[in-house]
Design a protein around this motif. Structure first.
Motif, PDB file in Angstrom:
ATOM      1  N   UNK A 284       0.858  -1.184   0.000  1.00  0.00           N
ATOM      2  CA  UNK A 284       0.000   0.000   0.000  1.00  0.00           C
ATOM      3  C   UNK A 284       0.897   1.238   0.000  1.00  0.00           C
ATOM      4  N   UNK A 285       0.975   1.912  -1.148  1.00  0.00           N
ATOM      5  CA  UNK A 285       1.973   2.962  -1.330  1.00  0.00           C
ATOM      6  C   UNK A 285       1.737   4.208  -0.476  1.00  0.00           C
ATOM      7  N   UNK A 286       0.548   4.360   0.079  1.00  0.00           N
ATOM      8  CA  UNK A 286       0.296   5.583   0.841  1.00  0.00           C
ATOM      9  C   UNK A 286       0.931   5.542   2.236  1.00  0.00           C
ATOM     10  N   UNK A 287       1.412   4.361   2.672  1.00  0.00           N
ATOM     11  CA  UNK A 287       1.985   4.277   4.012  1.00  0.00           C
ATOM     12  C   UNK A 287       3.467   4.650   4.000  1.00  0.00           C
ATOM     13  N   UNK A 288       3.913   5.394   5.031  1.00  0.00           N
ATOM     14  CA  UNK A 288       5.320   5.791   5.148  1.00  0.00           C
ATOM     15  C   UNK A 288       5.721   5.920   6.600  1.00  0.00           C
ATOM     16  N   UNK A 289       6.963   5.591   6.932  1.00  0.00           N
ATOM     17  CA  UNK A 289       7.414   5.605   8.322  1.00  0.00           C
ATOM     18  C   UNK A 289       8.783   6.274   8.409  1.00  0.00           C
ATOM     19  N   UNK A 290       9.202   6.561   9.670  1.00  0.00           N
ATOM     20  CA  UNK A 290      10.493   7.211   9.896  1.00  0.00           C
ATOM     21  C   UNK A 290      11.659   6.225   9.734  1.00  0.00           C
ATOM     22  N   UNK A 291      12.796   6.733   9.232  1.00  0.00           N
ATOM     23  CA  UNK A 291      13.999   5.911   9.132  1.00  0.00           C
ATOM     24  C   UNK A 291      14.720   5.885  10.480  1.00  0.00           C
ATOM     25  N   UNK A 292      15.502   4.829  10.753  1.00  0.00           N
ATOM     26  CA  UNK A 292      16.304   4.748  11.975  1.00  0.00           C
ATOM     27  C   UNK A 292      17.304   3.623  11.772  1.00  0.00           C
ATOM     28  N   UNK A 293      18.342   3.567  12.667  1.00  0.00           N
ATOM     29  CA  UNK A 293      19.350   2.508  12.533  1.00  0.00           C
ATOM     30  C   UNK A 293      18.717   1.132  12.637  1.00  0.00           C
ATOM     31  N   UNK A 294      17.747   1.055  13.557  1.00  0.00           N
ATOM     32  CA  UNK A 294      17.098  -0.243  13.762  1.00  0.00           C
ATOM     33  C   UNK A 294      16.324  -0.692  12.515  1.00  0.00           C
ATOM     34  N   UNK A 295      15.745   0.285  11.853  1.00  0.00           N
ATOM     35  CA  UNK A 295      14.939  -0.065  10.684  1.00  0.00           C
ATOM     36  C   UNK A 295      15.783  -0.178   9.408  1.00  0.00           C
ATOM     37  N   UNK A 296      17.068   0.241   9.503  1.00  0.00           N
ATOM     38  CA  UNK A 296      17.946   0.152   8.320  1.00  0.00           C
ATOM     39  C   UNK A 296      19.227  -0.588   8.722  1.00  0.00           C
ATOM     40  N   UNK A 297      19.113  -1.870   9.037  1.00  0.00           N
ATOM     41  CA  UNK A 297      20.236  -2.586   9.666  1.00  0.00           C
ATOM     42  C   UNK A 297      21.420  -2.897   8.744  1.00  0.00           C
ATOM     43  N   UNK A 298      21.244  -2.833   7.434  1.00  0.00           N
ATOM     44  CA  UNK A 298      22.347  -3.212   6.529  1.00  0.00           C
ATOM     45  C   UNK A 298      22.638  -2.075   5.553  1.00  0.00           C
ATOM     46  N   UNK A 299      23.074  -0.906   6.051  1.00  0.00           N
ATOM     47  CA  UNK A 299      23.237   0.238   5.149  1.00  0.00           C
ATOM     48  C   UNK A 299      24.311   0.000   4.084  1.00  0.00           C
ATOM     49  N   UNK A 300      25.347  -0.832   4.398  1.00  0.00           N
ATOM     50  CA  UNK A 300      26.443  -0.996   3.435  1.00  0.00           C
ATOM     51  C   UNK A 300      26.432  -2.325   2.704  1.00  0.00           C
ATOM     52  N   UNK A 301      26.101  -3.376   3.443  1.00  0.00           N
ATOM     53  CA  UNK A 301      26.132  -4.697   2.805  1.00  0.00           C
ATOM     54  C   UNK A 301      25.222  -5.661   3.542  1.00  0.00           C
ATOM     55  N   UNK A 302      24.724  -6.607   2.806  1.00  0.00           N
ATOM     56  CA  UNK A 302      23.867  -7.624   3.426  1.00  0.00           C
ATOM     57  C   UNK A 302      24.749  -8.718   4.027  1.00  0.00           C
ATOM     58  N   UNK A 303      24.559  -9.080   5.295  1.00  0.00           N
ATOM     59  CA  UNK A 303      25.385 -10.147   5.884  1.00  0.00           C
ATOM     60  C   UNK A 303      25.172 -11.477   5.146  1.00  0.00           C
ATOM     61  N   UNK A 304      26.221 -12.315   5.157  1.00  0.00           N
ATOM     62  CA  UNK A 304      26.143 -13.600   4.457  1.00  0.00           C
ATOM     63  C   UNK A 304      24.942 -14.423   4.887  1.00  0.00           C
ATOM     64  N   UNK A 305      24.667 -14.391   6.200  1.00  0.00           N
ATOM     65  CA  UNK A 305      23.569 -15.226   6.696  1.00  0.00           C
ATOM     66  C   UNK A 305      22.244 -14.833   6.016  1.00  0.00           C
ATOM     67  N   UNK A 306      22.048 -13.545   5.780  1.00  0.00           N
ATOM     68  CA  UNK A 306      20.788 -13.117   5.146  1.00  0.00           C
ATOM     69  C   UNK A 306      20.831 -13.401   3.637  1.00  0.00           C
ATOM     70  N   UNK A 307      22.038 -13.270   3.056  1.00  0.00           N
ATOM     71  CA  UNK A 307      22.158 -13.610   1.619  1.00  0.00           C
ATOM     72  C   UNK A 307      21.732 -15.066   1.396  1.00  0.00           C
ATOM     73  N   UNK A 308      22.159 -15.923   2.327  1.00  0.00           N
ATOM     74  CA  UNK A 308      21.826 -17.350   2.201  1.00  0.00           C
ATOM     75  C   UNK A 308      20.311 -17.560   2.379  1.00  0.00           C
TER      76      UNK A 308
END
Ligand code: G3I
Length: 377
Positions: A284-308
């Motif tokens: 639903x495109x009308x919904x939007x929320x605030x950004x935060x470190x908790x909500x953006x846990x992989x700003x630079x790279x995705x950890x291997x465990x999540x890639x798998x």
């Protein structure tokens, strides 16, 4: 040297020659072996599509274009055919970009989607503000006739109506429903079918694995069919997560829709790996929320465990698609790579998400390998 020994040496020599020849052949065939790509790997199963943005349509993203032509055989326009872009004023259409999009599809012999004729979102202001039913019916007729006619024989399938249902399967209180009543869906399909009798017509929506919404789609398709109105397919968008929806619900939905005698397409596939505020589902495109470190846990790279995890998830869902390939036309990814996915900005702006098969450098990810591995011998 006795005869037996000579015979033995001769056989040994011949054996070595045969082995060398076989090795040579093996190497040669390896050298000339065709590189497997998504579109080749699934060529006997279903089309492999991708949504393309304006940069790609205008061929300003050359790496993107190369990847597009190599890996995919179907395209969808991510934004350029939405009402506000293509028909911004009642009496003016803007076809510059959509013409280029259609030409790109034609030049590369790709299955070319039209997305989307009737959607409450990204609507032109004059439509959103219209309260007169005759006027709105005229706008709708002009919109569908003009666009479908222009691309007759060039667009292969239209998402005729997009996201018309609520989560409980009832009709969404869109401006179309309020002003035109529930028949607007039938009208839209009829208009599209008479403008181009050969084009495939789809109903497209998200969260189509939720049981109540699934039932809503089944009712909608049946209603059209009972009235003899052409509908060829259901588009399950496929904005999914690492664990939701369950594989069982995905399969149930594919079966439920194909049991109606229509084809199923996965039209907007991506798998978010980021935390979901309020356990939000769908698109639903009308919904939007605030950004935060908790909500953006992989700003630079995705950890291997999540890639798998992502690779496994893609593998599992493609196994289901393959199992039901006879009822499926197409699997389309919503974006060419992780760098330009809408999920970097929704439902929170400015995050780094990794939902697709190609990374920000256009390189194939583990998830790509796991999907291709399903078809490798
Ligand atoms: O074009 C403007 C640009 O001029 C401006 O500078 C920029 C600033 O933010 O915004 C640009 O427009 C954005 C547009 O995408 C193009 O990038 C809109 O703000 C943004 O809302 C719009 O988002 C699109 C969204 O639909 C709403 O139309 C996403 O790219 C697109 O991926 C998404 O696609 C939808 C499908 O059509 C239907 N199903 C759900 C799916 C995901 O929401």
């Amino acid at each position: 040297m006795n005869t037996n020994r000579k015979k033995g040496m001769f056989l040994c020599f011949m054996g070595i020659l045969i082995m060398l020849h076989a090795c040579g052949e093996k190497n040669t065939s390896k050298d000339t072996q065709e590189v497997l790509t998504l579109q080749k790997a699934f060529s006997n199963d279903f089309l492999i599509g991708v949504a393309i943005n304006r940069q790609l349509i205008e061929e300003r993203d050359s790496l993107g274009v190369q990847l597009l032509i190599k890996e995919f055989n179907a395209i969808s326009p991510e934004n350029e055919m939405k009402w506000m872009n293509i028909h911004p004023q009642p009496d003016s259409f803007y076809f510059d970009i959509s013409d280029k999009y259609v030409a790109l599809g034609e030049n590369n012999d790709m299955f070319t989607l039209g997305h989307t004729l009737v959607w409450h979102s990204q609507l032109a202001d004059y439509m959103a503000q219209t309260t007169d039913s005759t006027l709105m019916a005229d706008y709708l007729k002009d919109h569908i006739n003009t666009i479908v006619n222009r691309y007759k024989g060039k667009i292969d399938a239209w998402d005729v109506v997009n996201e018309a249902l609520n989560e409980d399967g009832t009709l969404r209180e869109s401006v179309f429903l309020k002003v035109l009543g529930e028949d607007y869906i039938e009208t839209a399909f009829q208009l599209a079918a008479s403008a181009d009798p050969d084009v495939k017509l789809l109903y497209n929506d998200y969260n189509l694995c939720n049981p109540e919404k699934r039932e809503g789609v089944v009712r909608l398709v049946k209603r059209l069919q009972e009235k003899g109105i052409k509908i060829d397919g259901v588009g399950m968008q496929g904005h999914w997560g690492l664990t939701q929806p369950s594989l069982a619900e995905i399969e149930k939905s594919i079966k439920a829709y194909s049991d109606l005698g229509v084809k199923v397409s996965i039209t907007e596939l991506d798998i978010t790996v980021l935390p979901n505020p309020w356990d939000l589902e769908g698109a639903e495109v009308s919904q939007n929320f605030e950004n935060s470190e908790k909500m953006n846990p992989y700003p630079d790279e995705l950890p291997d465990s999540v890639k798998i995890q992502l690779a496994q998830r893609y593998k599992d869902i493609f196994k289901i698609f393959l199992k039901h390939k006879d009822n499926m036309d197409r699997v389309t990814f919503w974006g060419i790579n992780d760098g330009n996915t809408w999920l970097n900005n929704w439902p929170i702006r400015g995050r780094s998400n990794y939902p697709l098969l190609f990374d920000r450098e256009y390189l194939p990810k583990k998830a790509y390998d796991s999907v291709l591995a399903l078809k490798a011998n």
